[in-house]
Design a protein around this motif. Sequence first.
Motif, PDB file in Angstrom:
ATOM      1  N   LEU A   1       4.385  -7.468  -7.951  1.00 40.17           N
ATOM      2  CA  LEU A   1       5.201  -6.123  -7.483  1.00 40.17           C
ATOM      3  C   LEU A   1       4.497  -4.800  -8.110  1.00 40.17           C
ATOM      4  O   LEU A   1       4.077  -3.871  -7.255  1.00 40.17           O
ATOM      5  CB  LEU A   1       6.514  -6.032  -7.936  1.00 40.17           C
ATOM      6  CG  LEU A   1       7.291  -4.663  -7.703  1.00 40.17           C
ATOM      7  CD1 LEU A   1       7.643  -4.697  -6.249  1.00 40.17           C
ATOM      8  CD2 LEU A   1       8.573  -4.855  -8.285  1.00 40.17           C
ATOM      9  N   VAL A   2       3.992  -4.902  -9.192  1.00 39.41           N
ATOM     10  CA  VAL A   2       3.132  -3.789  -9.832  1.00 39.41           C
ATOM     11  C   VAL A   2       1.850  -3.595  -9.240  1.00 39.41           C
ATOM     12  O   VAL A   2       1.653  -2.423  -8.965  1.00 39.41           O
ATOM     13  CB  VAL A   2       3.039  -3.944 -11.498  1.00 39.41           C
ATOM     14  CG1 VAL A   2       1.548  -3.349 -11.980  1.00 39.41           C
ATOM     15  CG2 VAL A   2       4.255  -3.962 -12.101  1.00 39.41           C
ATOM     16  N   ARG A   3       1.222  -4.701  -8.931  1.00 43.82           N
ATOM     17  CA  ARG A   3      -0.045  -4.466  -8.097  1.00 43.82           C
ATOM     18  C   ARG A   3       0.203  -4.057  -6.737  1.00 43.82           C
ATOM     19  O   ARG A   3      -0.624  -3.177  -6.278  1.00 43.82           O
ATOM     20  CB  ARG A   3      -0.798  -5.900  -8.012  1.00 43.82           C
ATOM     21  CG  ARG A   3      -1.413  -6.236  -9.468  1.00 43.82           C
ATOM     22  CD  ARG A   3      -2.130  -7.498  -9.356  1.00 43.82           C
ATOM     23  NE  ARG A   3      -2.685  -7.905 -10.633  1.00 43.82           N
ATOM     24  CZ  ARG A   3      -2.039  -8.974 -11.440  1.00 43.82           C
ATOM     25  NH1 ARG A   3      -1.280  -9.789 -10.651  1.00 43.82           N
ATOM     26  NH2 ARG A   3      -2.441  -9.256 -12.475  1.00 43.82           N
ATOM     27  N   GLY A   4       1.023  -4.571  -6.047  1.00 42.58           N
ATOM     28  CA  GLY A   4       1.652  -3.743  -4.807  1.00 42.58           C
ATOM     29  C   GLY A   4       1.642  -2.342  -4.879  1.00 42.58           C
ATOM     30  O   GLY A   4       1.392  -1.575  -4.019  1.00 42.58           O
ATOM     31  N   ILE A   5       2.667  -2.164  -5.852  1.00 40.76           N
ATOM     32  CA  ILE A   5       2.925  -0.397  -5.868  1.00 40.76           C
ATOM     33  C   ILE A   5       1.772   0.486  -6.214  1.00 40.76           C
ATOM     34  O   ILE A   5       1.504   1.357  -5.912  1.00 40.76           O
ATOM     35  CB  ILE A   5       4.171  -0.291  -7.051  1.00 40.76           C
ATOM     36  CG1 ILE A   5       5.475  -1.033  -6.482  1.00 40.76           C
ATOM     37  CG2 ILE A   5       4.240   0.970  -7.243  1.00 40.76           C
ATOM     38  CD1 ILE A   5       6.440  -1.120  -7.720  1.00 40.76           C
ATOM     39  N   GLU A   6       0.957  -0.287  -7.002  1.00 41.13           N
ATOM     40  CA  GLU A   6      -0.307   0.400  -7.556  1.00 41.13           C
ATOM     41  C   GLU A   6      -1.443   0.549  -6.589  1.00 41.13           C
ATOM     42  O   GLU A   6      -1.743   1.531  -6.303  1.00 41.13           O
ATOM     43  CB  GLU A   6      -0.995  -0.265  -8.801  1.00 41.13           C
ATOM     44  CG  GLU A   6      -1.939   0.406  -9.493  1.00 41.13           C
ATOM     45  CD  GLU A   6      -2.691  -0.365 -10.578  1.00 41.13           C
ATOM     46  OE1 GLU A   6      -2.464   0.092 -11.547  1.00 41.13           O
ATOM     47  OE2 GLU A   6      -3.217  -1.565 -10.385  1.00 41.13           O
ATOM     48  N   ARG A   7      -1.635  -0.574  -5.793  1.00 40.76           N
ATOM     49  CA  ARG A   7      -2.212  -0.376  -4.506  1.00 40.76           C
ATOM     50  C   ARG A   7      -1.911   0.841  -3.699  1.00 40.76           C
ATOM     51  O   ARG A   7      -2.711   1.653  -2.938  1.00 40.76           O
ATOM     52  CB  ARG A   7      -2.462  -1.657  -3.591  1.00 40.76           C
ATOM     53  CG  ARG A   7      -3.226  -1.830  -2.624  1.00 40.76           C
ATOM     54  CD  ARG A   7      -3.242  -2.897  -1.937  1.00 40.76           C
ATOM     55  NE  ARG A   7      -3.791  -4.154  -3.002  1.00 40.76           N
ATOM     56  CZ  ARG A   7      -2.944  -4.996  -3.468  1.00 40.76           C
ATOM     57  NH1 ARG A   7      -1.818  -5.223  -2.964  1.00 40.76           N
ATOM     58  NH2 ARG A   7      -3.434  -5.938  -4.324  1.00 40.76           N
ATOM     59  N   ARG A   8      -0.439   0.664  -3.241  1.00 42.02           N
ATOM     60  CA  ARG A   8       0.091   1.946  -2.210  1.00 42.02           C
ATOM     61  C   ARG A   8      -0.106   3.302  -3.020  1.00 42.02           C
ATOM     62  O   ARG A   8      -0.627   4.300  -2.306  1.00 42.02           O
ATOM     63  CB  ARG A   8       1.415   1.534  -2.105  1.00 42.02           C
ATOM     64  CG  ARG A   8       2.190   2.221  -1.013  1.00 42.02           C
ATOM     65  CD  ARG A   8       3.574   1.903  -0.515  1.00 42.02           C
ATOM     66  NE  ARG A   8       4.643   2.073  -1.738  1.00 42.02           N
ATOM     67  CZ  ARG A   8       5.414   1.277  -2.128  1.00 42.02           C
ATOM     68  NH1 ARG A   8       5.367   0.022  -1.593  1.00 42.02           N
ATOM     69  NH2 ARG A   8       6.291   1.607  -3.174  1.00 42.02           N
ATOM     70  N   ILE A   9       0.122   3.399  -4.145  1.00 43.81           N
ATOM     71  CA  ILE A   9      -0.177   4.604  -4.974  1.00 43.81           C
ATOM     72  C   ILE A   9      -1.658   5.042  -4.723  1.00 43.81           C
ATOM     73  O   ILE A   9      -1.990   6.310  -4.552  1.00 43.81           O
ATOM     74  CB  ILE A   9       0.303   4.678  -6.135  1.00 43.81           C
ATOM     75  CG1 ILE A   9       1.744   4.689  -6.201  1.00 43.81           C
ATOM     76  CG2 ILE A   9      -0.075   5.893  -6.998  1.00 43.81           C
ATOM     77  CD1 ILE A   9       2.352   4.436  -7.393  1.00 43.81           C
ATOM     78  N   PHE A  10      -2.657   4.229  -5.000  1.00 40.66           N
ATOM     79  CA  PHE A  10      -4.000   4.576  -5.065  1.00 40.66           C
ATOM     80  C   PHE A  10      -4.321   4.729  -3.629  1.00 40.66           C
ATOM     81  O   PHE A  10      -5.160   5.549  -3.161  1.00 40.66           O
ATOM     82  CB  PHE A  10      -4.940   3.390  -5.541  1.00 40.66           C
ATOM     83  CG  PHE A  10      -4.979   3.266  -6.999  1.00 40.66           C
ATOM     84  CD1 PHE A  10      -3.979   3.706  -7.881  1.00 40.66           C
ATOM     85  CD2 PHE A  10      -6.124   2.662  -7.649  1.00 40.66           C
ATOM     86  CE1 PHE A  10      -4.057   3.521  -9.135  1.00 40.66           C
ATOM     87  CE2 PHE A  10      -6.221   2.632  -8.882  1.00 40.66           C
ATOM     88  CZ  PHE A  10      -5.314   3.257  -9.785  1.00 40.66           C
ATOM     89  N   GLN A  11      -3.904   4.127  -2.508  1.00 44.31           N
ATOM     90  CA  GLN A  11      -4.041   4.340  -1.182  1.00 44.31           C
ATOM     91  C   GLN A  11      -3.771   5.746  -0.778  1.00 44.31           C
ATOM     92  O   GLN A  11      -4.462   6.318  -0.004  1.00 44.31           O
ATOM     93  CB  GLN A  11      -3.609   3.410  -0.371  1.00 44.31           C
ATOM     94  CG  GLN A  11      -4.332   1.959  -0.438  1.00 44.31           C
ATOM     95  CD  GLN A  11      -3.352   0.964   0.623  1.00 44.31           C
ATOM     96  OE1 GLN A  11      -2.231   1.207   0.832  1.00 44.31           O
ATOM     97  NE2 GLN A  11      -3.925  -0.248   0.751  1.00 44.31           N
ATOM     98  N   ARG A  12      -2.775   6.129  -1.288  1.00 39.81           N
ATOM     99  CA  ARG A  12      -2.193   7.547  -0.889  1.00 39.81           C
ATOM    100  C   ARG A  12      -2.875   8.677  -1.626  1.00 39.81           C
ATOM    101  O   ARG A  12      -2.711   9.861  -1.206  1.00 39.81           O
ATOM    102  CB  ARG A  12      -0.759   7.601  -1.138  1.00 39.81           C
ATOM    103  CG  ARG A  12       0.186   9.149  -0.920  1.00 39.81           C
ATOM    104  CD  ARG A  12      -0.130   9.175   0.487  1.00 39.81           C
ATOM    105  NE  ARG A  12       0.803  10.417   0.821  1.00 39.81           N
ATOM    106  CZ  ARG A  12       0.532  11.554   0.565  1.00 39.81           C
ATOM    107  NH1 ARG A  12      -0.635  11.928  -0.115  1.00 39.81           N
ATOM    108  NH2 ARG A  12       1.261  12.638   0.676  1.00 39.81           N
TER     109      ARG A  12
END
Length: 91
Positions: free
Chosen positions: A61-72
Amino acid sequence: MMTSALLAVSAVMVCADPWSGLLAGLSVARQHRLPLIVDLRDPWSLQVAKMRLSPPPTRALVRGIERRIFQRAGAIVLNTEAARAAYVEAY
């Protein structure tokens, strides 16, 4: 409620830890169509000692959230060159 245009806001900047601020910043940036600037200070998902304490579903979950934030994010600030290199490799 005032809008970002009335306040002459040009970006949303979030300093993390606490990590919940990243989600709030992401939401505000999307809502007002502003660039998101993320200052992680210390690594989040790449901080092995802390992540090891979390169960595997939480790590995912943390990696997914971090990925989404980094993409944006329009810009990401990290505390060291080593952290930058690790995040470049990870994402």
